[in-house]
Design an enzyme around this catalytic site. Structure first.
Site, PDB file in Angstrom:
ATOM      1  N   THR A 147      -5.472  31.936  -2.108  1.00 54.35           N
ATOM      2  CA  THR A 147      -6.910  32.404  -2.391  1.00 54.35           C
ATOM      3  C   THR A 147      -6.676  33.839  -1.551  1.00 54.35           C
ATOM      4  OG1 THR A 147      -9.073  32.267  -1.669  1.00 54.35           O
ATOM      5  CG2 THR A 147      -7.498  30.860  -0.407  1.00 54.35           C
ATOM      6  N   TYR A 181     -11.182  25.993   5.414  1.00 52.35           N
ATOM      7  CA  TYR A 181     -10.202  26.018   4.180  1.00 52.35           C
ATOM      8  C   TYR A 181      -9.462  27.145   4.199  1.00 52.35           C
ATOM      9  CZ  TYR A 181      -9.634  27.402  -0.708  1.00 52.35           C
ATOM     10  OH  TYR A 181      -8.972  28.044  -1.864  1.00 52.35           O
TER      11      TYR A 181
HETATM   12  P1  NAD Z   1      -9.890  21.620  -7.285  1.00 47.51           P
HETATM   13  O1  NAD Z   1     -10.185  21.234  -6.038  1.00 47.51           O
HETATM   14  O2  NAD Z   1     -10.663  21.744  -8.575  1.00 47.51           O
HETATM   15  O3  NAD Z   1      -8.332  20.798  -7.816  1.00 47.51           O
HETATM   16  C1  NAD Z   1      -7.522  20.474  -6.800  1.00 47.51           C
HETATM   17  C2  NAD Z   1      -6.731  19.420  -7.521  1.00 47.51           C
HETATM   18  O4  NAD Z   1      -5.722  19.041  -6.525  1.00 47.51           O
HETATM   19  C3  NAD Z   1      -7.362  18.131  -7.909  1.00 47.51           C
HETATM   20  O5  NAD Z   1      -6.953  17.618  -8.893  1.00 47.51           O
HETATM   21  C4  NAD Z   1      -7.040  17.293  -6.779  1.00 47.51           C
HETATM   22  O6  NAD Z   1      -6.917  15.769  -7.324  1.00 47.51           O
HETATM   23  C5  NAD Z   1      -5.407  17.663  -6.392  1.00 47.51           C
HETATM   24  N1  NAD Z   1      -5.319  17.326  -5.141  1.00 47.51           N
HETATM   25  C6  NAD Z   1      -6.012  17.327  -3.980  1.00 47.51           C
HETATM   26  N2  NAD Z   1      -5.304  16.797  -2.862  1.00 47.51           N
HETATM   27  C7  NAD Z   1      -4.192  16.446  -3.388  1.00 47.51           C
HETATM   28  C8  NAD Z   1      -3.051  15.657  -2.589  1.00 47.51           C
HETATM   29  N3  NAD Z   1      -2.916  15.130  -1.430  1.00 47.51           N
HETATM   30  N4  NAD Z   1      -1.829  15.235  -3.486  1.00 47.51           N
HETATM   31  C9  NAD Z   1      -2.133  15.428  -5.030  1.00 47.51           C
HETATM   32  N5  NAD Z   1      -3.070  16.300  -5.528  1.00 47.51           N
HETATM   33  C10 NAD Z   1      -4.157  16.518  -4.912  1.00 47.51           C
HETATM   34  O7  NAD Z   1      -9.075  23.239  -7.011  1.00 47.51           O
HETATM   35  P2  NAD Z   1      -9.014  24.565  -7.870  1.00 47.51           P
HETATM   36  O8  NAD Z   1     -10.400  25.261  -7.516  1.00 47.51           O
HETATM   37  O9  NAD Z   1      -8.663  24.180  -9.048  1.00 47.51           O
HETATM   38  O10 NAD Z   1      -7.856  25.166  -6.904  1.00 47.51           O
HETATM   39  C11 NAD Z   1      -6.726  25.120  -7.432  1.00 47.51           C
HETATM   40  C12 NAD Z   1      -5.963  26.032  -6.330  1.00 47.51           C
HETATM   41  O11 NAD Z   1      -6.326  27.428  -6.659  1.00 47.51           O
HETATM   42  C13 NAD Z   1      -6.001  25.722  -4.747  1.00 47.51           C
HETATM   43  O12 NAD Z   1      -5.019  25.806  -4.272  1.00 47.51           O
HETATM   44  C14 NAD Z   1      -6.911  26.685  -4.339  1.00 47.51           C
HETATM   45  O13 NAD Z   1      -6.618  27.136  -3.087  1.00 47.51           O
HETATM   46  C15 NAD Z   1      -6.486  27.877  -5.453  1.00 47.51           C
HETATM   47  N6  NAD Z   1      -7.602  28.798  -5.456  1.00 47.51           N
HETATM   48  C16 NAD Z   1      -8.677  28.433  -5.975  1.00 47.51           C
HETATM   49  C17 NAD Z   1      -9.905  29.209  -6.270  1.00 47.51           C
HETATM   50  C18 NAD Z   1     -11.048  29.112  -6.891  1.00 47.51           C
HETATM   51  O14 NAD Z   1     -11.884  30.046  -6.999  1.00 47.51           O
HETATM   52  N7  NAD Z   1     -11.315  27.591  -7.171  1.00 47.51           N
HETATM   53  C19 NAD Z   1      -9.554  30.921  -6.157  1.00 47.51           C
HETATM   54  C20 NAD Z   1      -8.306  31.006  -5.590  1.00 47.51           C
HETATM   55  C21 NAD Z   1      -7.270  30.198  -5.349  1.00 47.51           C
END
Ligand code: NAD
Ligand code: TYD
Length: 351
Positions: free
Chosen positions: A134, A159
């Site tokens: 991120t 986070y």
């Molecule tokens: P999200 O919270 O919607 O999904 C996270 C997924 O990871 C879920 O399906 C959850 O069940 C799974 N998960 C969580 N803990 C786990 C564990 N211990 N073992 C296995 N699975 C596990 O998140 P998102 O928004 O889709 O983000 C996905 C990635 O992208 C993350 O790494 C986040 O840091 C990164 N990111 C997100 C954004 C955003 O705006 N949402 C922006 C930049 C980067």
């Protein structure tokens, strides 16, 4: 016939992960995509109903903090490439329970790195560990400037500190053990299937239900928004064309102050719900600020644009319209994910 290349996508039942899984399963029949997810509150297999029976797709229910399970899955499936998205991802939850973020985001990433390293033992030809991160690792900008790939890390929330830590470990494993890796750092995503705890889907859900719209502080915080499918396409570009050991910033060239974004959303929701103009805006309520709230994020995405030829394909207005219409056409999904424990989360966070 040549065996399919085994690709592990972690967190594929979540918001961004489900779009990445769908893109890879549909675009690359020569890959077998393993979606590994522990199905926390944020993971939902409903997100992947349309591809769950495809022959190049498998789901593995597993927790990345479970070291021995992760090792045995690598042994069985010999994942040649990893796209690692599984994470605890919500800043407000990280303020309430920081340790959960260390466990999944730091220890979980370590378990994957170790399993990858032990599986391939220096035989890294055509292998890849792709870590999804991120822009929040860079901390907060003032009124001007942009995050570039060389901006120093300066995380402010539990986070972003946990994501920064995982980025550092990936890079350190590259330097120390020669693991082939790439990292991308993306700005705020929005679009279909986002859990309604993040700003845009939370406010869409509240507008549908005529509940107040809790704007933190003065609403003048700024984020750079990217449509989730454009992020998935960027991940495809970095996966196939990114240079090993490099970082790519991904952003929407699309900065909005929260209050301006919420106003646009309210206007579009009035039209979509056939309510009188100005109805939804009346729900805006200024509430106590988030502790350590980062003032502004903005990404300089020129490296991925110039070197890999990626840029966003939809404007914010188009993306927001598509998003609103997805939520209005998927009220069952919204009702499922907001029943049960969501209610107590909401009360703790806002009441
Ligand atoms: P999200 O919270 O919607 O999904 C996270 C997924 O990871 C879920 O399906 C959850 O069940 C799974 N998960 C969580 N803990 C786990 C564990 N211990 N073992 C296995 N699975 C596990 O998140 P998102 O928004 O889709 O983000 C996905 C990635 O992208 C993350 O790494 C986040 O840091 C990164 N990111 C997100 C954004 C955003 O705006 N949402 C922006 C930049 C980067
Ligand atoms: P969010 O979607 O949680 O993403 P992030 O904190 O990772 O940027 O929040 C986006 C912006 O919206 C952020 O400045 C916090 C603000 N916000 C509110 O004002 N009210 C809310 O209820 C939420 C969830 C966020």
């Amino acid at each position: 016939m040549r065996p399919k290349k085994n690709i592990l996508i972690t967190g594929g039942a979540g918001f961004i992960g489900s779009h990445v899984v769908r893109l890879f399963v549909n675009t690359y029949p020569e890959y077998h995509v393993f979606n590994l997810d522990s199905l926390t509150y944020a993971g939902n297999l409903e997100n992947l109903k349309d591809i769950e029976n495809k022959s190049n797709y498998s789901f593995l229910k597993a927790d990345i903090t479970d070291e021995s399970l992760i090792n045995s899955l690598f042994k069985t499936h010999q994942f040649e490439a990893v796209i690692h998205l599984a994470a605890e991802s919500h800043v407000d939850r990280s303020i309430t329970d920081p340790l959960a973020f260390v466990k999944t985001n730091v220890i979980g990433t370590m378990n994957l790195l170790n399993a990858f390293k032990n599986t391939w033992k220096d035989n890294y030809k055509n292998k890849l560990f792709y870590h999804i991160s991120t822009d929040e690792v860079y901390g907060s900008l003032g009124d001007t400037g942009l995050f570039t790939e060389t901006t120093s890390y300066d995380p402010n929330s539990p986070y972003s500190a946990s994501k920064a830590s995982s980025d550092h470990f990936v890079r350190a494993y590259g330097e120390t053990y020669g693991i082939p890796y790439v990292i991308s750092n993306c700005s705020n995503n929005y679009g279909p299937n986002q859990f309604p705890e993040k700003l845009i889907p939370l406010f869409i859900n509240n507008i549908i239900n005529k509940k107040s719209l809790p704007v933190y502080g003065d609403g003048n915080y700024t984020r750079d928004w990217l449509y989730v499918i454009d992020h998935a396409i960027a991940i495809d570009s970095v996966f196939h064309k990114g240079v090993l050991g490099e970082t790519y910033n991904i952003g929407g060239f699309n900065e909005w102050k929260n209050i301006d974004l919420v106003t646009l959303l309210c206007d579009q929701m009035d039209v979509a719900l056939d309510r009188e103009k100005g109805t939804s805006k009346k729900l805006i309520t200024y509430v106590k600020d988030r502790p350590g709230h980062d003032l502004r994020y903005a990404i300089d995405a020129s490296k991925i644009k110039n070197e890999l030829g990626w840029e966003p394909s939809v404007t914010f207005e188009q993306g927001l319209k598509k998003t609103i219409s997805w939520y209005l056409n998927n009220t069952d999904w919204l009702q499922n994910v907001t029943s049960g424990v969501y209610q107590s989360y909401y009360e703790n966070q806002y009441d």
